[in-house]
Design a protein around this motif. Structure first.
Motif, PDB file in Angstrom:
ATOM      1  N   GLU A 174     -15.475 -23.789 -20.706  1.00 62.96           N
ATOM      2  CA  GLU A 174     -16.315 -23.169 -19.693  1.00 62.96           C
ATOM      3  C   GLU A 174     -16.283 -21.661 -19.884  1.00 62.96           C
ATOM      4  O   GLU A 174     -15.384 -20.981 -19.382  1.00 62.96           O
ATOM      5  CB  GLU A 174     -15.839 -23.551 -18.294  1.00 62.96           C
ATOM      6  CG  GLU A 174     -15.937 -25.030 -18.003  1.00 62.96           C
ATOM      7  CD  GLU A 174     -15.316 -25.421 -16.673  1.00 62.96           C
ATOM      8  OE1 GLU A 174     -15.054 -24.533 -15.841  1.00 62.96           O
ATOM      9  OE2 GLU A 174     -15.097 -26.629 -16.484  1.00 62.96           O
ATOM     10  N   GLY A 175     -17.240 -21.144 -20.627  1.00 66.18           N
ATOM     11  CA  GLY A 175     -17.288 -19.703 -20.894  1.00 66.18           C
ATOM     12  C   GLY A 175     -16.024 -19.233 -21.587  1.00 66.18           C
ATOM     13  O   GLY A 175     -15.479 -19.914 -22.437  1.00 66.18           O
ATOM     14  N   PHE A 176     -15.555 -18.047 -21.187  1.00 67.76           N
ATOM     15  CA  PHE A 176     -14.325 -17.502 -21.774  1.00 67.76           C
ATOM     16  C   PHE A 176     -13.127 -17.677 -20.864  1.00 67.76           C
ATOM     17  O   PHE A 176     -12.041 -17.231 -21.186  1.00 67.76           O
ATOM     18  CB  PHE A 176     -14.507 -16.010 -22.093  1.00 67.76           C
ATOM     19  CG  PHE A 176     -15.428 -15.778 -23.244  1.00 67.76           C
ATOM     20  CD1 PHE A 176     -15.050 -16.085 -24.531  1.00 67.76           C
ATOM     21  CD2 PHE A 176     -16.703 -15.262 -23.033  1.00 67.76           C
ATOM     22  CE1 PHE A 176     -15.908 -15.906 -25.601  1.00 67.76           C
ATOM     23  CE2 PHE A 176     -17.562 -15.063 -24.093  1.00 67.76           C
ATOM     24  CZ  PHE A 176     -17.163 -15.389 -25.376  1.00 67.76           C
ATOM     25  N   THR A 177     -13.320 -18.319 -19.705  1.00 76.11           N
ATOM     26  CA  THR A 177     -12.204 -18.382 -18.759  1.00 76.11           C
ATOM     27  C   THR A 177     -11.439 -19.694 -18.771  1.00 76.11           C
ATOM     28  O   THR A 177     -10.302 -19.728 -18.319  1.00 76.11           O
ATOM     29  CB  THR A 177     -12.687 -18.095 -17.324  1.00 76.11           C
ATOM     30  OG1 THR A 177     -13.695 -19.047 -16.988  1.00 76.11           O
ATOM     31  CG2 THR A 177     -13.205 -16.682 -17.189  1.00 76.11           C
ATOM     32  N   TYR A 178     -12.014 -20.803 -19.242  1.00 75.89           N
ATOM     33  CA  TYR A 178     -11.293 -22.076 -19.218  1.00 75.89           C
ATOM     34  C   TYR A 178     -11.611 -22.885 -20.464  1.00 75.89           C
ATOM     35  O   TYR A 178     -12.757 -22.993 -20.879  1.00 75.89           O
ATOM     36  CB  TYR A 178     -11.676 -22.918 -17.986  1.00 75.89           C
ATOM     37  CG  TYR A 178     -11.035 -24.291 -17.983  1.00 75.89           C
ATOM     38  CD1 TYR A 178      -9.709 -24.459 -17.646  1.00 75.89           C
ATOM     39  CD2 TYR A 178     -11.768 -25.424 -18.343  1.00 75.89           C
ATOM     40  CE1 TYR A 178      -9.115 -25.717 -17.656  1.00 75.89           C
ATOM     41  CE2 TYR A 178     -11.184 -26.680 -18.350  1.00 75.89           C
ATOM     42  CZ  TYR A 178      -9.860 -26.821 -18.007  1.00 75.89           C
ATOM     43  OH  TYR A 178      -9.275 -28.061 -18.017  1.00 75.89           O
ATOM     44  N   PHE A 179     -10.565 -23.455 -21.056  1.00 75.71           N
ATOM     45  CA  PHE A 179     -10.764 -24.493 -22.069  1.00 75.71           C
ATOM     46  C   PHE A 179      -9.643 -25.502 -21.955  1.00 75.71           C
ATOM     47  O   PHE A 179      -8.558 -25.210 -21.461  1.00 75.71           O
ATOM     48  CB  PHE A 179     -10.883 -23.922 -23.488  1.00 75.71           C
ATOM     49  CG  PHE A 179      -9.644 -23.263 -24.034  1.00 75.71           C
ATOM     50  CD1 PHE A 179      -8.644 -24.011 -24.640  1.00 75.71           C
ATOM     51  CD2 PHE A 179      -9.491 -21.893 -23.959  1.00 75.71           C
ATOM     52  CE1 PHE A 179      -7.510 -23.410 -25.163  1.00 75.71           C
ATOM     53  CE2 PHE A 179      -8.368 -21.273 -24.472  1.00 75.71           C
ATOM     54  CZ  PHE A 179      -7.375 -22.032 -25.073  1.00 75.71           C
ATOM     55  N   ARG A 180      -9.946 -26.716 -22.394  1.00 75.99           N
ATOM     56  CA  ARG A 180      -8.960 -27.796 -22.427  1.00 75.99           C
ATOM     57  C   ARG A 180      -8.920 -28.329 -23.849  1.00 75.99           C
ATOM     58  O   ARG A 180      -9.941 -28.675 -24.423  1.00 75.99           O
ATOM     59  CB  ARG A 180      -9.342 -28.899 -21.442  1.00 75.99           C
ATOM     60  CG  ARG A 180      -8.363 -30.063 -21.418  1.00 75.99           C
ATOM     61  CD  ARG A 180      -8.711 -31.108 -20.369  1.00 75.99           C
ATOM     62  NE  ARG A 180     -10.041 -31.659 -20.596  1.00 75.99           N
ATOM     63  CZ  ARG A 180     -10.985 -31.743 -19.660  1.00 75.99           C
ATOM     64  NH1 ARG A 180     -10.772 -31.299 -18.439  1.00 75.99           N
ATOM     65  NH2 ARG A 180     -12.158 -32.267 -19.943  1.00 75.99           N
TER      66      ARG A 180
END
Length: 193
Positions: A174-180
């Motif tokens: 999700e954009g630059f703020t969240y990744f899994r």
């Protein structure tokens, strides 16, 4: 004769070292058959000055470099270093408490390519539960690809001196703020008690 004595001494010392730790070395008989496998999900929430500090689990430790702003494509942040203390889960859902999870990933990643997203990772997975205690240490390149492998270079506790491979897949972004990240970890060298 001297070489036979030296070889025997080396074998004796390596055997006594594992006995002293109360552990027995188990190596997989084939690289197709790991001695331990697990799937974990790493959740990274990058603080970007607009989201909550209590909800963030990582922060940029450097600003974009002059080279990054001069020649790098926008958004690749060449030269940036991010430090993280991320929760890890067995399923995809974020845990109710980001700070009190039994498994955490602690370390850093460096954005290391000017023309595309690419990172270099170095971190420990810290286990603190009734199922496992100890750490797994991982490092390696994380290029922009569907799957990529990084090395499991060691461990402590229940994972004493483990070696293997972790296959990474970006599961959500999700954009630059969240990744899994989905991590399929296969250990090919294990010690057992």
């Amino acid at each position: 004769m001297a070489s036979v004595i030296v070889a025997a001494a080396c074998i004796f010392l390596s055997c006594s070292a594992s006995v002293a730790h109360g552990r027995r070395f188990v190596r997989s008989s084939s690289y197709d058959e790991p001695c331990k496998e697990m799937r974990l999900y790493l959740h990274d929430i990058l603080y970007d000055y607009s989201n909550s500090t209590s909800n963030s689990t990582s922060a940029a430790a450097t600003k974009p470099t002059a080279l990054s702003t001069a020649v790098s494509n926008p958004g690749f942040f060449f030269g940036r270093m991010v430090v993280f203390n991320d929760p890890m889960t067995e399923g995809r859902a974020l845990p109710p408490s980001l700070e009190e999870t039994a498994v955490r990933a602690q370390g850093l990643y460096l954005l290391d390519k000017k023309e595309d997203y690419s990172a270099w990772l170095a971190f420990s997975i810290v286990f603190n539960s009734t199922a496992h205690r100890g750490t797994l240490n991982l490092m390696g390149a994380d290029p922009n690809a569907a799957t990529r492998d990084i090395s499991v270079v060691g461990g402590t506790g229940d994972f004493f001196m483990s070696r293997g491979v972790a296959t990474l897949r970006t599961d959500a972004f999700e954009g630059f703020t969240y990744f899994r990240l989905q991590m399929d970890i296969k250990l090919y060298e294990c010690y057992v008690v």
